[in-house]
Design a protein around this motif. Structure first.
Motif, PDB file in Angstrom:
ATOM      1  N   ASP A   1       8.066  10.052   3.059  1.00 45.36           N
ATOM      2  CA  ASP A   1       8.208  11.130   1.214  1.00 45.36           C
ATOM      3  C   ASP A   1       6.232   9.985   1.056  1.00 45.36           C
ATOM      4  O   ASP A   1       5.642   8.688   0.704  1.00 45.36           O
ATOM      5  N   ALA A   2       5.109  10.960   1.447  1.00 45.02           N
ATOM      6  CA  ALA A   2       3.640  10.842   0.938  1.00 45.02           C
ATOM      7  C   ALA A   2       3.043  11.295   0.083  1.00 45.02           C
ATOM      8  O   ALA A   2       2.602  11.774  -0.058  1.00 45.02           O
ATOM      9  N   ALA A   3       3.519  10.516  -1.004  1.00 47.29           N
ATOM     10  CA  ALA A   3       3.539  10.846  -2.541  1.00 47.29           C
ATOM     11  C   ALA A   3       2.412   9.885  -2.430  1.00 47.29           C
ATOM     12  O   ALA A   3       1.616  10.177  -4.333  1.00 47.29           O
ATOM     13  N   ALA A   4       2.337   8.854  -2.559  1.00 48.64           N
ATOM     14  CA  ALA A   4       1.981   7.643  -3.047  1.00 48.64           C
ATOM     15  C   ALA A   4       0.614   7.172  -1.643  1.00 48.64           C
ATOM     16  O   ALA A   4       1.025   7.175  -0.670  1.00 48.64           O
ATOM     17  N   PHE A   5      -0.318   6.293  -2.116  1.00 51.65           N
ATOM     18  CA  PHE A   5      -1.373   6.342  -1.816  1.00 51.65           C
ATOM     19  C   PHE A   5      -0.827   4.311  -1.094  1.00 51.65           C
ATOM     20  O   PHE A   5       0.394   4.254  -1.723  1.00 51.65           O
ATOM     21  N   GLY A   6      -0.859   4.098   0.184  1.00 52.57           N
ATOM     22  CA  GLY A   6      -0.050   2.752   0.070  1.00 52.57           C
ATOM     23  C   GLY A   6      -1.172   1.771   0.706  1.00 52.57           C
ATOM     24  O   GLY A   6      -1.695   1.816  -0.530  1.00 52.57           O
ATOM     25  N   PRO A   7      -0.563   0.696   0.384  1.00 51.74           N
ATOM     26  CA  PRO A   7      -1.427  -0.467  -0.323  1.00 51.74           C
ATOM     27  C   PRO A   7      -3.122  -0.258   0.048  1.00 51.74           C
ATOM     28  O   PRO A   7      -3.464   0.217   1.267  1.00 51.74           O
ATOM     29  N   ILE A   8      -3.855  -1.194  -0.044  1.00 49.65           N
ATOM     30  CA  ILE A   8      -5.548  -1.445   0.248  1.00 49.65           C
ATOM     31  C   ILE A   8      -5.326  -2.886   0.810  1.00 49.65           C
ATOM     32  O   ILE A   8      -4.322  -3.311   1.211  1.00 49.65           O
ATOM     33  N   PRO A   9      -6.619  -2.979   1.862  1.00 47.51           N
ATOM     34  CA  PRO A   9      -6.670  -3.432   2.918  1.00 47.51           C
ATOM     35  C   PRO A   9      -7.116  -4.984   1.476  1.00 47.51           C
ATOM     36  O   PRO A   9      -7.439  -5.598   0.182  1.00 47.51           O
ATOM     37  N   TRP A  10      -6.635  -6.168   2.504  1.00 46.21           N
ATOM     38  CA  TRP A  10      -6.810  -7.705   1.782  1.00 46.21           C
ATOM     39  C   TRP A  10      -8.587  -7.502   1.740  1.00 46.21           C
ATOM     40  O   TRP A  10      -9.255  -6.872   2.036  1.00 46.21           O
ATOM     41  N   GLN A  11      -8.825  -8.384   0.406  1.00 45.52           N
ATOM     42  CA  GLN A  11     -10.559  -8.159  -0.137  1.00 45.52           C
ATOM     43  C   GLN A  11     -10.588  -8.859  -1.222  1.00 45.52           C
ATOM     44  O   GLN A  11      -9.835  -9.529  -1.820  1.00 45.52           O
TER      45      GLN A  11
ATOM     46  N   VAL B   1     -15.510  -4.492  -9.947  1.00 48.66           N
ATOM     47  CA  VAL B   1     -15.262  -3.317  -8.281  1.00 48.66           C
ATOM     48  C   VAL B   1     -13.860  -2.937  -8.838  1.00 48.66           C
ATOM     49  O   VAL B   1     -13.150  -3.958  -8.711  1.00 48.66           O
ATOM     50  N   ASP B   2     -13.263  -1.720  -9.133  1.00 50.91           N
ATOM     51  CA  ASP B   2     -12.149  -1.298  -9.477  1.00 50.91           C
ATOM     52  C   ASP B   2     -11.401  -0.908  -8.363  1.00 50.91           C
ATOM     53  O   ASP B   2     -12.091   0.311  -8.148  1.00 50.91           O
ATOM     54  N   VAL B   3     -10.943  -1.688  -7.562  1.00 57.84           N
ATOM     55  CA  VAL B   3     -10.298  -0.983  -6.145  1.00 57.84           C
ATOM     56  C   VAL B   3      -8.483  -1.419  -6.384  1.00 57.84           C
ATOM     57  O   VAL B   3      -8.374  -2.024  -6.578  1.00 57.84           O
ATOM     58  N   PRO B   4      -7.884   0.256  -7.377  1.00 65.58           N
ATOM     59  CA  PRO B   4      -6.361  -0.411  -7.620  1.00 65.58           C
ATOM     60  C   PRO B   4      -5.765  -0.002  -6.413  1.00 65.58           C
ATOM     61  O   PRO B   4      -6.169   0.173  -5.921  1.00 65.58           O
ATOM     62  N   GLY B   5      -4.441  -0.864  -6.903  1.00 67.80           N
ATOM     63  CA  GLY B   5      -3.356  -0.428  -5.277  1.00 67.80           C
ATOM     64  C   GLY B   5      -3.016  -2.514  -5.084  1.00 67.80           C
ATOM     65  O   GLY B   5      -3.388  -3.107  -5.419  1.00 67.80           O
ATOM     66  N   THR B   6      -2.139  -2.501  -4.187  1.00 65.95           N
ATOM     67  CA  THR B   6      -1.516  -4.038  -4.026  1.00 65.95           C
ATOM     68  C   THR B   6      -1.966  -3.857  -2.759  1.00 65.95           C
ATOM     69  O   THR B   6      -2.400  -3.225  -1.719  1.00 65.95           O
ATOM     70  N   MET B   7      -2.521  -5.088  -2.205  1.00 70.86           N
ATOM     71  CA  MET B   7      -2.870  -5.516  -1.188  1.00 70.86           C
ATOM     72  C   MET B   7      -2.085  -6.082   0.167  1.00 70.86           C
ATOM     73  O   MET B   7      -1.104  -6.314  -0.581  1.00 70.86           O
ATOM     74  N   ALA B   8      -2.363  -5.792   0.809  1.00 70.34           N
ATOM     75  CA  ALA B   8      -1.275  -5.915   1.991  1.00 70.34           C
ATOM     76  C   ALA B   8      -2.137  -5.280   3.512  1.00 70.34           C
ATOM     77  O   ALA B   8      -3.079  -4.817   3.533  1.00 70.34           O
ATOM     78  N   GLU B   9      -1.647  -6.011   4.397  1.00 73.58           N
ATOM     79  CA  GLU B   9      -2.700  -6.381   5.774  1.00 73.58           C
ATOM     80  C   GLU B   9      -1.652  -5.025   6.856  1.00 73.58           C
ATOM     81  O   GLU B   9      -1.453  -4.457   7.056  1.00 73.58           O
ATOM     82  N   ASP B  10      -0.414  -4.467   5.672  1.00 76.00           N
ATOM     83  CA  ASP B  10       0.156  -3.113   6.557  1.00 76.00           C
ATOM     84  C   ASP B  10      -0.755  -2.431   5.411  1.00 76.00           C
ATOM     85  O   ASP B  10      -0.013  -1.566   4.874  1.00 76.00           O
ATOM     86  N   CYS B  11      -1.939  -1.499   6.296  1.00 73.03           N
ATOM     87  CA  CYS B  11      -2.019  -0.834   5.020  1.00 73.03           C
ATOM     88  C   CYS B  11      -3.580   0.184   5.868  1.00 73.03           C
ATOM     89  O   CYS B  11      -4.369   1.032   5.469  1.00 73.03           O
ATOM     90  N   LEU B  12      -2.653   0.412   7.348  1.00 75.24           N
ATOM     91  CA  LEU B  12      -3.773   1.271   7.639  1.00 75.24           C
ATOM     92  C   LEU B  12      -2.758   3.030   7.622  1.00 75.24           C
ATOM     93  O   LEU B  12      -1.951   2.737   8.742  1.00 75.24           O
ATOM     94  N   THR B  13      -3.422   3.350   6.660  1.00 74.90           N
ATOM     95  CA  THR B  13      -2.743   4.953   6.160  1.00 74.90           C
ATOM     96  C   THR B  13      -4.162   6.006   5.969  1.00 74.90           C
ATOM     97  O   THR B  13      -4.670   5.141   5.846  1.00 74.90           O
ATOM     98  N   LEU B  14      -3.518   7.046   5.884  1.00 80.41           N
ATOM     99  CA  LEU B  14      -4.414   7.920   4.900  1.00 80.41           C
ATOM    100  C   LEU B  14      -4.062   8.874   4.565  1.00 80.41           C
ATOM    101  O   LEU B  14      -2.563   8.992   4.361  1.00 80.41           O
ATOM    102  N   ASN B  15      -4.973   9.770   4.101  1.00 79.11           N
ATOM    103  CA  ASN B  15      -4.166  10.787   2.615  1.00 79.11           C
ATOM    104  C   ASN B  15      -4.870  12.068   3.456  1.00 79.11           C
ATOM    105  O   ASN B  15      -6.041  12.661   3.965  1.00 79.11           O
TER     106      ASN B  15
END
Length: 502
Positions: free
Chosen positions: A81-91, A97-111
């Motif tokens: 299901d590719a409906a939503a962005f993946g987690p964002i990188p840890w930072q 600076v608005d970077v919405p999303g949940t941080m995770a190391e499992d972040c290597l996704t594309l759109n």
């Protein structure tokens, strides 16, 4: 460890399904479906486009893979299901600076944003900015809808940031040599995914244009200097970046890595690999605060993955086959060094990206002698703008043009109408003009210009002046302001102050 053959073989195995995807177009209905070598993905129909988010392009860099190069993704059988962005990188979280999303190391996704019409469409590959310690592809400013509506296929990806992607641990443990290039290798892995998969989405892997501002621009220059990335893209759009983006030796990065480890309270890589991610981010913040220069975590020339600095690669003709646009905004440094601060506080080492503080201070006297009528704040903003952005960008354009590369140069001068930067064009003020979303007619024309650049390789502003290629004889540059025009050698008197420095 990343294996080039795995990505190549993956691309070959994609050929049959890619051809079917191109012939039939992306599946209809509200749930478009595409089959990739890793497995099937199901996206969403949005505003007439097919949109796919959160597609893994590499194995999660967790556990023993932390601080290691990316590895090919684990295939899946059930539709993703590719409906939503993946987690964002840890930072770090920074209020402004608005970077919405949940941080995770499992972040290597594309759109992917794809036109509904059958391709093949040129591909715009977006690399976000944020100093290589902030940012994510999911930030609203990097939405790909405007490009897809213009008939291009838009791809964006996450990559590891800060200590996770740009800290050099090789002097601490040789097994981690080259770790400062992991963020770049993440982007390269996503580009390899594009080569093997984008046909199935209606994209043309032979016409890939990189696009990015700030760190996104600097990362393009570094990728252009990496032999392993050659052939993955045709054009680069380096806006607010340049060729001085790396450390030529491991010493500065090693010092920053040691401060990081001390701040984290660990002595070896085995302990750092198992430390909770939030503790690494906290230690990274302490290391950055203690650094004597800006951006202590940056790629290191290792002689193998990155044989030479980007500016040196350009001068050696290693980038000559690429088509390149290089640009800056007029008042880049004003974002971090606004007039009120510039008028009262002299330069400090942590502001500087390239020069030692003592050389910057000596140059300030030359600025004062050359531009005595300019207010102190404006002189300092211009000097700091040149140190990090304009002169490195100029040197890259000079080197690329001199080696025979097709090169264009641009400066964004549109002033902010109100707010703290009224009358100025600070760093990032051109973003809406690049990615779309700007309200005024010039913003729409400028965005269309970048779409045409990706489509044809010939940048031209509708209704604007003919934009000649850059050469060292005329130094003709497109000035984007209320009345776009071409200038020969803009700020040439200031340019000469930097001869022999950068």
């Amino acid at each position: 460890m990343i294996e080039r053959r795995d990505f190549i073989l993956g691309g070959l195995s994609a050929a049959a399904c890619a051809a079917r995807g191109q012939a039939a177009g992306i599946g209809g209905g509200d749930r478009p479906r595409v089959v990739t070598p890793s497995g099937p993905v199901i996206g969403r129909r949005a505003d007439g486009l097919a949109v796919f988010k959160g597609i893994p392009f590499a194995r999660p860099p967790v556990g023993p893979l932390r601080f290691r190069p990316p590895e090919p993704p684990v295939p899946w059988r059930s539709p993703l299901d590719a409906a939503a962005f993946g987690p964002i990188p840890w930072q770090p979280r920074i209020p402004m600076v608005d970077v919405p999303g949940t941080m995770a190391e499992d972040c290597l996704t594309l759109n992917v944003w794809a036109p509904v019409a059958k391709g093949p469409h040129p591909v715009v590959f977006s690399i976000y900015g944020g100093g290589n310690f902030l940012g994510a592809a999911s930030q609203p400013g990097y939405d790909g809808a405007a490009f897809a509506k213009a008939g291009l296929l838009f791809v964006s990806c996450n990559y590891r940031l800060g200590a996770f992607g740009f800290a050099e641990f090789g002097t601490i443990d040789p097994a981690f040599a080259g770790s400062s290039l992991n963020g770049l290798l993440d982007i390269e892995a996503a580009l390899r995914w594009v080569q093997g998969n984008i046909d199935a989405f209606g994209g043309d892997p032979e016409r890939v244009t990189l696009l990015g501002l700030s760190a996104g621009a600097k990362n393009q220059a570094t990728l252009a200097a990496m032999p392993s990335a050659r052939g993955l893209f045709r054009r680069v759009t380096i806006l607010s970046g340049g060729g001085e983006t790396v450390d030529r030796t491991a010493a500065p990065g090693a010092a920053a890595a040691r401060v990081l480890m001390d701040a984290a309270g660990v002595r070896d890589m085995a302990a750092l690999v198992t430390l909770p991610a939030e503790q690494i981010v906290a230690a990274q913040g302490k290391a950055m605060a203690a650094a004597e220069r800006g951006f202590p975590f940056r790629p290191v020339v290792d002689g193998r993955l990155l044989p030479m600095a980007p500016i040196d690669a350009a001068r050696a003709g290693r980038m000559a086959g690429l088509e390149m646009v290089v640009g800056t905004t007029r008042d880049e440094a004003a974002l971090a060094y606004p007039p009120a601060l510039a008028a009262t506080r002299a330069f400090v080492a942590s502001q500087l990206a390239h020069l030692p503080l003592e050389r910057m201070q000596a140059l300030e006297a030359r600025y004062a002698a050359t531009f005595p009528a300019l207010p102190l704040a404006e002189r300092r903003i211009r000097q700091l703008t040149a140190e990090e952005y304009w002169i490195p960008a100029l040197r890259l354009a000079e080197a690329h043009a001199a080696s025979g590369g097709r090169t264009w140069m641009v400066r964004f001068d549109v002033p902010a109408a109100a707010g703290p930067f009224a009358g100025m064009a600070p760093h990032g003020s051109d973003s809406a003009f690049v990615y779309g979303g700007g309200a005024d007619p010039l913003a729409a024309r400028t965005h269309a210009m970048w779409a045409d650049w990706a489509r044809t390789g010939r940048p031209a502003l509708d209704g604007g002046p003919a934009w000649p290629r850059y050469d060292l004889r005329t130094r003709e540059t497109l000035i984007l302001d209320a009345a776009p025009h071409i200038e020969r050698d803009p700020r040439g008197d200031e340019r000469t102050l930097w001869d022999g420095l950068l």
